[in-house]
Each structure stands twice: as structure tokens, then as C-alpha cells.
Design an enzyme around this catalytic site. Structure first.
Site, PDB file in Angstrom:
ATOM      1  N   LYS A 120       0.939  -1.025   0.121  1.00 12.71           N
ATOM      2  CA  LYS A 120      -0.054  -0.219   0.124  1.00 12.71           C
ATOM      3  C   LYS A 120       0.750   1.308  -0.113  1.00 12.71           C
ATOM      4  O   LYS A 120       0.504   2.030  -0.625  1.00 12.71           O
ATOM      5  CB  LYS A 120      -0.885  -0.048   1.289  1.00 12.71           C
ATOM      6  CG  LYS A 120      -1.829   1.300   1.251  1.00 12.71           C
ATOM      7  CD  LYS A 120      -2.717   1.075   2.150  1.00 12.71           C
ATOM      8  CE  LYS A 120      -1.909   1.555   3.397  1.00 12.71           C
ATOM      9  NZ  LYS A 120      -2.709   2.372   4.579  1.00 12.71           N
ATOM     10  N   ASP A 138      -6.499   1.307   1.054  1.00 14.83           N
ATOM     11  CA  ASP A 138      -6.556   1.509   2.556  1.00 14.83           C
ATOM     12  C   ASP A 138      -7.953   0.756   3.066  1.00 14.83           C
ATOM     13  O   ASP A 138      -9.051   0.479   2.184  1.00 14.83           O
ATOM     14  CB  ASP A 138      -6.252   2.863   2.902  1.00 14.83           C
ATOM     15  CG  ASP A 138      -7.058   3.834   2.600  1.00 14.83           C
ATOM     16  OD1 ASP A 138      -8.365   3.416   2.055  1.00 14.83           O
ATOM     17  OD2 ASP A 138      -7.259   5.008   3.126  1.00 14.83           O
TER      18      ASP A 138
END
Ligand code: SF4
Length: 214
Positions: A120, A138
Site C-alpha cells: 500500500k 486502505d
């Protein structure tokens, strides 16, 4: 969600916010990388409070190494998991200095070899620093993707793959910013604010939250 609806979903978010930006404050690619590492399980507002003074003093990996782990901890001790984060930031700064001439590598796979940098974080840096069409999923994007039907998936990787496959060309670069902001401010976790949502008619979530009584 149908192709035409996905297009319209992004078109409306884009119309309302044509130039979405990360809410993290930073002055260069290296500071962005550090800010994103620090933001894991913390709010952008909390990270910005800590990094304002830090980033005035530290602009390069070499300066971070010179500051040292204890010095860094002093700056970031208000952020969750600061001990582990300080260790990672010093270690990744040493590697950037030693192996990459102090530059942030423009490659997702290389980025993920750095301490504290997961997929991420690497996706955020690739997108925000280098304009790559990456989708950093997220908690907000995971929720919005599933709830609305825009990009359903059982885990963050599945949602990322779905976004990669289905996001229309004009919106690919900024999609993750729009979705994060939409999730943070309108399609909130506990109580989505459907009554003021610009994509309510496209979203499959039921029941929609009604407007609060005046
Ligand atoms: S209508 Fe409600 S659930 Fe659907 S995207 Fe908007 S805020 Fe989220």
C-alpha cells in the site's frame, strides 16, 4: 456495478474535486515516503503535526541518518507505533543513501524491499510522487469499493486488482485519492452520509442513511 455507472461515479467525484491531493504534508519524494510510512494506523492530521518540525530539519536520507533513531523518536513520539516506525525510517534511509544515491526508487517492487514499506505504501508513493496509475487500497477504499459495488473484493489485494481492471482511463491516476476522500468524509465507516452523497443513485448500498432531522 455496470461500466457506465463506474464511469459516472468517478466523473462526479472528479467534477467536485478536479485536482485531489493527499492530505499528508511533504516537500519532496523522500519526505512523502517517510510520511506514508509514519501514517500506517495513524491519521494524516497526526502525522502532519509531527512532521512539520521534522521536515524543516530533515530533507534527505543522509540528514535522517545523522538525526538518528533517538532523535527521530523525539519528533514522532505522538504517533502510534513510533518505536517500530523510527527503526524502519532510519533503516530505509540508510539503504536509500547506500544503494540508491539518496533517491527514492521509481519502482514498486524495489520500494517494497525497504523496511516498513508494504504494497500500500509503495502504491501511494508510486502514484503521488511519480504519477503512476496505482491503487493504494486502505480501509476507506476497501469499504467504499465493497459497499457501493464499485470494486468488491474479499481482501485489499482483490479490491486493488478490481480497481486496476475496471477503472476507466481518464480517472486512473487520481482514483485512489477520490475514493479515500469520499470514504473519509462522506461514505464513513459507521454512518455513511448518503443524504448528501453525490453518487447515491449509483451505489448499491441499502438502506441509505436518511438526512438527519432538522
Ligand atoms: S450512498 Fe451512502 S453508502 Fe453509497 S457511496 Fe454514498 S455515502 Fe456511501
Amino acid at each position: 456495478m455496470k461500466k457506465a455507472d463506474i464511469f459516472e461515479f468517478y466523473r462526479r467525484l472528479a467534477e467536485l474535486n478536479p485536482d485531489p491531493r493527499t492530505e499528508l504534508e511533504y516537500g519532496n519524494d523522500y519526505q512523502l515516503l517517510v510520511a506514508v510510512v509514519l501514517s500506517a494506523q495513524a491519521t494524516d492530521v497526526g502525522v502532519n503535526k509531527a512532521t512539520r518540525a521534522l521536515f524543516r530539519a530533515v530533507k534527505t536520507p543522509a540528514q535522517m541518518v545523522a538525526l538518528g533513531e533517538e532523535g527521530l523518536k523525539e519528533h514522532i513520539k505522538t504517533i502510534g507505533l513510533f518505536n517500530a516506525k523510527a527503526k524502519n525510517v532510519i533503516a530505509l534511509s540508510q539503504i536509500l543513501e547506500r544503494d540508491f544515491g539518496g533517491e527514492v526508487p521509481r519502482d514498486r517492487d524495489t520500494l517494497t524491499t525497504l523496511p516498513g514499506v508494504g504494497r500500500k505504501t509503495a502504491n501511494v508513493v508510486m502514484n503521488t510522487a511519480f504519477g503512476a496509475e496505482t491503487f493504494a487500497v486502505d480501509t476507506h477504499i476497501f469499504r467504499v469499493g465493497n459497499r457501493t459495488g464499485l470494486a468488491p473484493g474479499k481482501d485489499v489485494l482483490a479490491v486493488e486488482k478490481r480497481l486496476e481492471k475496471d477503472t476507466p482511463a481518464p480517472f486512473r491516476r487520481d482514483a485512489h485519492h477520490w475514493l479515500i476522500l469520499h470514504g473519509r468524509y462522506i461514505c464513513k465507516a459507521r454512518k455513511p452520509e448518503c443524504w448528501r452523497c453525490p453518487v447515491a443513485d449509483l451505489c448499491r448500498y441499502k438502506p441509505k442513511t436518511p438526512a438527519p432531522a432538522a
